[in-house]
Structures are given as C-alpha cells and as structure tokens.
Motif scaffolding. Sequence first.
Motif, PDB file in Angstrom:
ATOM      1  N   THR A   1       0.826  -1.204   0.000  1.00 12.51           N
ATOM      2  CA  THR A   1       0.000   0.000   0.000  1.00 12.51           C
ATOM      3  C   THR A   1       0.859   1.252   0.000  1.00 12.51           C
ATOM      4  OG1 THR A   1      -1.781  -1.149   1.050  1.00 12.51           O
ATOM      5  CG2 THR A   1      -1.764   1.219   1.323  1.00 12.51           C
TER       6      THR A   1
ATOM      7  N   THR B   1     -11.429   2.337  -4.168  1.00 12.38           N
ATOM      8  CA  THR B   1     -10.499   1.439  -4.862  1.00 12.38           C
ATOM      9  C   THR B   1      -9.886   0.479  -3.833  1.00 12.38           C
ATOM     10  OG1 THR B   1      -8.837   3.160  -4.554  1.00 12.38           O
ATOM     11  CG2 THR B   1      -9.908   3.084  -6.701  1.00 12.38           C
ATOM     12  N   LEU B   2     -10.703  -0.437  -3.393  1.00 15.59           N
ATOM     13  CA  LEU B   2     -10.343  -1.321  -2.276  1.00 15.59           C
ATOM     14  C   LEU B   2      -9.027  -2.072  -2.497  1.00 15.59           C
ATOM     15  CD1 LEU B   2     -11.332  -2.705   0.376  1.00 15.59           C
ATOM     16  CD2 LEU B   2     -12.480  -4.375  -1.083  1.00 15.59           C
ATOM     17  N   GLY B   3      -8.848  -2.674  -3.688  1.00 17.26           N
ATOM     18  CA  GLY B   3      -7.624  -3.415  -4.032  1.00 17.26           C
ATOM     19  C   GLY B   3      -7.269  -4.450  -2.990  1.00 17.26           C
ATOM     20  N   GLY B   4      -6.010  -4.433  -2.524  1.00 17.82           N
ATOM     21  CA  GLY B   4      -5.559  -5.381  -1.501  1.00 17.82           C
ATOM     22  C   GLY B   4      -6.006  -4.989  -0.098  1.00 17.82           C
ATOM     23  N   ALA B   5      -6.855  -3.987  -0.008  1.00 19.04           N
ATOM     24  CA  ALA B   5      -7.459  -3.527   1.258  1.00 19.04           C
ATOM     25  C   ALA B   5      -6.431  -3.011   2.255  1.00 19.04           C
ATOM     26  CB  ALA B   5      -8.315  -4.622   1.899  1.00 19.04           C
ATOM     27  N   GLY B   6      -5.301  -2.523   1.753  1.00 22.37           N
ATOM     28  CA  GLY B   6      -4.287  -1.984   2.655  1.00 22.37           C
ATOM     29  C   GLY B   6      -4.817  -0.794   3.442  1.00 22.37           C
ATOM     30  N   HIS B   7      -5.434   0.163   2.740  1.00 22.43           N
ATOM     31  CA  HIS B   7      -5.940   1.351   3.436  1.00 22.43           C
ATOM     32  C   HIS B   7      -7.105   0.979   4.349  1.00 22.43           C
ATOM     33  CE1 HIS B   7      -3.763   3.381   0.078  1.00 22.43           C
ATOM     34  NE2 HIS B   7      -3.480   4.227   1.046  1.00 22.43           N
TER      35      HIS B   7
ATOM     36  N   ASP C   1     -14.694  -2.101  -5.602  1.00 25.16           N
ATOM     37  CA  ASP C   1     -13.628  -2.391  -6.555  1.00 25.16           C
ATOM     38  C   ASP C   1     -14.281  -3.033  -7.775  1.00 25.16           C
ATOM     39  OD1 ASP C   1     -10.270  -2.660  -6.118  1.00 25.16           O
ATOM     40  OD2 ASP C   1     -11.153  -3.611  -7.895  1.00 25.16           O
ATOM     41  N   ARG C   2     -13.643  -2.842  -8.927  1.00 27.48           N
ATOM     42  CA  ARG C   2     -14.187  -3.471 -10.140  1.00 27.48           C
ATOM     43  C   ARG C   2     -13.705  -4.908 -10.285  1.00 27.48           C
ATOM     44  NH1 ARG C   2     -13.411   0.732 -15.054  1.00 27.48           N
ATOM     45  NH2 ARG C   2     -14.202  -1.002 -16.244  1.00 27.48           N
TER      46      ARG C   2
ATOM     47  N   ASP D   1     -17.961  -0.179  -9.970  1.00 27.57           N
ATOM     48  CA  ASP D   1     -17.112   0.945 -10.339  1.00 27.57           C
ATOM     49  C   ASP D   1     -17.346   2.042  -9.293  1.00 27.57           C
ATOM     50  OD1 ASP D   1     -16.136   3.312 -11.745  1.00 27.57           O
ATOM     51  OD2 ASP D   1     -16.153   2.030 -13.516  1.00 27.57           O
ATOM     52  N   TYR D   2     -16.284   2.700  -8.840  1.00 21.60           N
ATOM     53  CA  TYR D   2     -16.503   3.745  -7.825  1.00 21.60           C
ATOM     54  C   TYR D   2     -17.314   4.903  -8.393  1.00 21.60           C
ATOM     55  CZ  TYR D   2     -12.403   6.284  -9.701  1.00 21.60           C
ATOM     56  OH  TYR D   2     -11.511   6.938 -10.499  1.00 21.60           O
TER      57      TYR D   2
ATOM     58  N   ASP E   1      -7.410   5.487  -4.500  1.00 21.19           N
ATOM     59  CA  ASP E   1      -5.993   5.149  -4.700  1.00 21.19           C
ATOM     60  C   ASP E   1      -5.952   4.551  -6.107  1.00 21.19           C
ATOM     61  OD1 ASP E   1      -3.394   4.208  -4.493  1.00 21.19           O
ATOM     62  OD2 ASP E   1      -3.894   2.578  -3.106  1.00 21.19           O
TER      63      ASP E   1
ATOM     64  N   GLY F   1      -5.497   3.566 -10.263  1.00 21.70           N
ATOM     65  CA  GLY F   1      -4.686   2.648 -11.057  1.00 21.70           C
ATOM     66  C   GLY F   1      -4.941   1.199 -10.721  1.00 21.70           C
TER      67      GLY F   1
ATOM     68  N   GLN G   1      -2.686  -7.286  -9.560  1.00 16.55           N
ATOM     69  CA  GLN G   1      -3.256  -7.313 -10.910  1.00 16.55           C
ATOM     70  C   GLN G   1      -2.147  -7.270 -11.952  1.00 16.55           C
ATOM     71  OE1 GLN G   1      -5.660  -3.836 -10.196  1.00 16.55           O
ATOM     72  NE2 GLN G   1      -7.561  -4.999 -10.295  1.00 16.55           N
TER      73      GLN G   1
HETATM   74  C1  LIG Z   1      -3.828   0.815  -6.450  1.00 19.49           C
HETATM   75  S1  LIG Z   1      -5.081  -0.370  -6.193  1.00 19.49           S
HETATM   76  C2  LIG Z   1      -5.689   0.010  -4.599  1.00 19.49           C
HETATM   77  C3  LIG Z   1      -4.851  -0.527  -3.497  1.00 19.49           C
HETATM   78  C4  LIG Z   1      -5.447  -0.387  -2.130  1.00 19.49           C
HETATM   79  N1  LIG Z   1      -5.629   0.994  -1.743  1.00 19.49           N
HETATM   80  C5  LIG Z   1      -4.582  -1.099  -1.110  1.00 19.49           C
HETATM   81  O1  LIG Z   1      -4.053  -0.431  -0.238  1.00 19.49           O
HETATM   82  O2  LIG Z   1      -4.421  -2.307  -1.180  1.00 19.49           O
HETATM   83  C6  LIG Z   1      -6.358   0.186  -7.220  1.00 19.49           C
HETATM   84  C7  LIG Z   1      -7.596  -0.702  -7.232  1.00 19.49           C
HETATM   85  O3  LIG Z   1      -8.646   0.082  -7.783  1.00 19.49           O
HETATM   86  C8  LIG Z   1      -9.443  -0.712  -8.606  1.00 19.49           C
HETATM   87  N2  LIG Z   1     -10.091   0.213  -9.544  1.00 19.49           N
HETATM   88  C9  LIG Z   1      -9.538   0.939 -10.516  1.00 19.49           C
HETATM   89  N3  LIG Z   1     -10.447   1.720 -11.109  1.00 19.49           N
HETATM   90  C10 LIG Z   1     -11.614   1.483 -10.474  1.00 19.49           C
HETATM   91  C11 LIG Z   1     -12.929   1.995 -10.609  1.00 19.49           C
HETATM   92  N4  LIG Z   1     -13.232   2.919 -11.525  1.00 19.49           N
HETATM   93  N5  LIG Z   1     -13.884   1.560  -9.763  1.00 19.49           N
HETATM   94  C12 LIG Z   1     -13.598   0.629  -8.797  1.00 19.49           C
HETATM   95  N6  LIG Z   1     -12.368   0.096  -8.643  1.00 19.49           N
HETATM   96  C13 LIG Z   1     -11.392   0.522  -9.463  1.00 19.49           C
HETATM   97  C14 LIG Z   1      -8.504  -1.700  -9.231  1.00 19.49           C
HETATM   98  O4  LIG Z   1      -9.210  -2.860  -9.612  1.00 19.49           O
HETATM   99  C15 LIG Z   1      -7.524  -1.945  -8.085  1.00 19.49           C
HETATM  100  O5  LIG Z   1      -7.901  -3.061  -7.326  1.00 19.49           O
END
Ligand SMILES: C[S@@+](CC[C@H](N)C(=O)[O-])C[C@H]1O[C@@H](n2cnc3c(N)ncnc32)[C@H](O)[C@@H]1O
Length: 296
Positions: free
Chosen positions: A5, A27-33, A51-52, A77-78, A99, A101, A106
């Motif tokens: 993160t 942008t949940l991703g790896g859920a670090g935040h 997250d998408r 999608d956010y 956050d 990208g 991925q």
């Molecule tokens: C940089 S990562 C986030 C990492 C997260 N903050 C963490 O700490 O683990 C970005 C995430 O945003 C998601 N993403 C990108 N564009 C998006 C959108 N328009 N709507 C929802 N999720 C999106 C991606 O699939 C990815 O999982």
Amino acid sequence: MIHKTVLLNESIEKLNLKDGSIYFDGTLGGAGHSSKVCSDFGDKVRIIATDRDNLAIRNAEEKLSKIGCSANLILSDYRNMDVVLKNLGVEKVDAILLDLGLSSDQLDASGRGFSFKNNEPLLMTFSEDNQKVDAQVILNNWSEETIADILYGYSDERYSRRIAKAVVSARKIKPIMTTFDLVEIIRSAVPAVYQRGKTHFATKTFQALRIAVNDEITALKDGMRKGWELLNVGGRMAIISFHSVEDREVKFFFKNKSKNEEGKLINKKPIIPTDEEVRENPRSRSAKLRVIEKIK
Ligand SMILES: C[S@@+](CC[C@H](N)C(=O)[O-])C[C@H]1O[C@@H](n2cnc3c(N)ncnc32)[C@H](O)[C@@H]1O
C-alpha cells in the motif's frame, strides 16, 4: 509481488476519521488502506468500499473479517458510488479515498495482460467479466489516429505516432493478441536509444492502453464530482494518483473547489512518498496524494 500500500499512514491520517465516521474506499484493491482504518477504529468507523475486480473483493472480505471489521464491500465501479450508497441507505459519508490505477497483484498475476513482462492475452480489463472494450479490441479495430491520440494523451508517449503506425501495419498481417506481440511491435517502432532507456520502452504504451480500456479518466472525473456531492461538510477526500494526466485532473478539481470557497486544500503541494518508502516499494515513486476538506 504482493501489493504494498502506498502512502498508507499519510492518507489515512489526513482523512481525519473519528469514531462514528463513514469511510468510503472507492479502490479497495488489496485492502491496505481499509485494513488500517479497521485496525485503528474497529467497527467505530463504518467502511464501505468498491472495486471493479471481483478477486480483490473476495480477498478483502477475508482480510477485513480476520481483523474484525464488518465492512460493506461491493463489486462496482466507484463512479457508481451514488447508487452503491443509496442501496445501503447511506446519504453522506465523511471520508473518501481513491488510490488510483491497478494493484501489484493485478499487474503480476491477473493473467489479463497488464504487464509487458508476462506473455498473456492483451485484455487489461480491471474486471474479470467480459468488458466490451479490451486492449485487443482497441489495437485490432480502432483507427491509427485514435491509437496515437491514446498513447500521447494518456501517457505522453513521444513515439505515439510511430507506434500507432506499426500497430496498424502489424494487424494487417495477423491480429495482435498477446502482450509479447505488442512489445515486439513497439520495439520495431521506437529508436534503439529509447529501447535502452531507464524506463522500459513499453511502459507508456501499456499504461495508456489500460487507461483507455477502463475509461479511467472519465471514472475519476465522475468519481470526484459525485464524491463531492456525497461528502458531508467537514468531510475529506483524498486521492492518490500515479501519473501526470490523473494528477492534473485532481489538481484542477480541488483548485476549483478551493477557489469557489467550497473546499479547503489540506496540503498546498501534493504529498509524495518518503525516500524510504520509494526504496522499499519502487512502484510508489510516482505517487502523489492530494487532500481537500469540504467546507460548504
Ligand atoms: C492501487 S489499487 C488500490 C490498493 C489499495 N488501496 C490497497 O491499499 O491495497 C487500485 C484498485 O482500484 C481498482 N479500480 C480501478 N479503477 C476502479 C474503478 N473505476 N472503480 C472501482 N475500482 C477501481 C482496481 O481494480 C484496483 O484493485
């Protein structure tokens, strides 16, 4: 590589969460935040996240429940956050984090062609479902001019025209289907000195295509506009961007809000990672965090 993160403490600290806050992580991703919010506040802060990528949602569910939080994690999608919140019966939130990208997971392991280092089908879609537009569709069907505009507009690729021309010549011989097909086409189009540069010669083309496939700039603009409407007065929005096109949009939006006295910039200049963070996580090197508070 497991996603590390970026700007974790800086972003959560600046969001100024308190017991009772509602936090929206787009942008949940790896859920670090979100994990940090969960560790710091437990169930005293309500976490709603989108997250998408379905896999990101599934993994985060497990991670957050292990830490002990019952969050609302939604595959969406956010930019549809208004619908997401309405469905949950939530009118306003106190903090929004984007956050932008893609995550390192991925990039390295999705199998969807984000990295020029792995030979994979050229899809570049954030979601696993069939999106209408993927990188193969763009490269094999869109006009040379549009492809050049994408490469230049979304990543300032200075050889955009040459690369677009090479793409159109190559697809007349056979369809462009894999990451390595594309890498070879780029190699054939750019000068040798560019191929020897510090940054890999395919970096910008891959970044620009991913942005186009996922319509990332429109998502960001829609997300900021809707997010602002959904933010309580006194609430904060924090955005971490990774390239100049995104940062320009964030800077412009935040500046306007501040000029109209609707918002207060929390940091005049973007917050960037410390040298230590960049050493530990080179992918953080281009990150910029901007934060604004809604005052009206
Ligand atoms: C940089 S990562 C986030 C990492 C997260 N903050 C963490 O700490 O683990 C970005 C995430 O945003 C998601 N993403 C990108 N564009 C998006 C959108 N328009 N709507 C929802 N999720 C999106 C991606 O699939 C990815 O999982």
